[in-house]
Scaffold this motif. Structure first.
Motif, PDB file in Angstrom:
ATOM      1  N   THR A   1       5.818   3.741   0.717  1.00  0.00           N
ATOM      2  CA  THR A   1       5.125   2.474   0.588  1.00  0.00           C
ATOM      3  C   THR A   1       5.478   1.574   1.761  1.00  0.00           C
ATOM      4  O   THR A   1       6.480   1.774   2.427  1.00  0.00           O
TER       5      THR A   1
ATOM      6  N   PRO B   1       0.822  -1.212   0.000  1.00  0.00           N
ATOM      7  CA  PRO B   1       0.000   0.000   0.000  1.00  0.00           C
ATOM      8  C   PRO B   1       0.860   1.268   0.000  1.00  0.00           C
ATOM      9  O   PRO B   1       1.923   1.312   0.622  1.00  0.00           O
ATOM     10  N   CYS B   2       0.397   2.289  -0.705  1.00  0.00           N
ATOM     11  CA  CYS B   2       1.043   3.597  -0.680  1.00  0.00           C
ATOM     12  C   CYS B   2       0.366   4.416   0.408  1.00  0.00           C
ATOM     13  O   CYS B   2      -0.856   4.563   0.418  1.00  0.00           O
ATOM     14  N   GLU B   3       1.143   4.946   1.309  1.00  0.00           N
ATOM     15  CA  GLU B   3       0.591   5.712   2.426  1.00  0.00           C
ATOM     16  C   GLU B   3       0.141   7.109   1.998  1.00  0.00           C
ATOM     17  O   GLU B   3      -0.631   7.742   2.705  1.00  0.00           O
ATOM     18  N   ASP B   4       0.582   7.571   0.837  1.00  0.00           N
ATOM     19  CA  ASP B   4       0.198   8.901   0.369  1.00  0.00           C
ATOM     20  C   ASP B   4      -1.145   8.898  -0.357  1.00  0.00           C
ATOM     21  O   ASP B   4      -2.027   9.680  -0.044  1.00  0.00           O
ATOM     22  N   CYS B   5      -1.318   8.002  -1.338  1.00  0.00           N
ATOM     23  CA  CYS B   5      -2.546   8.017  -2.147  1.00  0.00           C
ATOM     24  C   CYS B   5      -3.517   6.891  -1.800  1.00  0.00           C
ATOM     25  O   CYS B   5      -4.656   6.910  -2.236  1.00  0.00           O
ATOM     26  N   GLY B   6      -3.075   5.885  -1.051  1.00  0.00           N
ATOM     27  CA  GLY B   6      -3.956   4.799  -0.654  1.00  0.00           C
ATOM     28  C   GLY B   6      -4.041   3.645  -1.643  1.00  0.00           C
ATOM     29  O   GLY B   6      -4.705   2.651  -1.396  1.00  0.00           O
ATOM     30  N   ARG B   7      -3.365   3.746  -2.755  1.00  0.00           N
ATOM     31  CA  ARG B   7      -3.375   2.685  -3.765  1.00  0.00           C
ATOM     32  C   ARG B   7      -2.621   1.466  -3.235  1.00  0.00           C
ATOM     33  O   ARG B   7      -1.607   1.596  -2.572  1.00  0.00           O
ATOM     34  N   THR B   8      -3.118   0.261  -3.531  1.00  0.00           N
ATOM     35  CA  THR B   8      -2.466  -0.969  -3.081  1.00  0.00           C
ATOM     36  C   THR B   8      -2.178  -1.864  -4.272  1.00  0.00           C
ATOM     37  O   THR B   8      -3.047  -2.123  -5.097  1.00  0.00           O
TER      38      THR B   8
END
Length: 81
Positions: free
Chosen positions: A71, A23-30
């Motif tokens: 991430t 998961p990306c902590e900035d945009c929330g995409r996993t």
């Protein structure tokens, strides 16, 4: 949850139906890294989660002008019932 410093990629690959969630902590995409992809990375010489983490960045955040390096690697083991 498996602690990144305590496990190697070889141990995660040996687990039943193991995968890595990223998961990306900035945009929330996993994103997900499936066992076949984990095997390829091991074949290229990466042996630890910390070593693997250094190879990842979020493409969406990079396209928006950020670094995309916030991430996290989350090993997930899914066992058969």
């Amino acid at each position: 949850m498996i602690r990144p410093r305590s496990r190697s990629l070889l141990e995660i690959r040996a687990a039943v139906r193991a995968l890595l969630e990223i998961p990306c902590e900035d945009c929330g995409r996993t994103k997900r890294m499936w066992p076949g992809a984990i095997q390829e990375v091991i074949g290229q010489g990466t042996r630890t989660l910390m070593g693997l983490h250094n190879r990842f960045s979020c493409s969406v955040c990079r396209e928006r002008g950020g670094l995309g390096t916030t991430t996290t690697l989350v090993p997930t083991v899914r066992r058969s019932a």
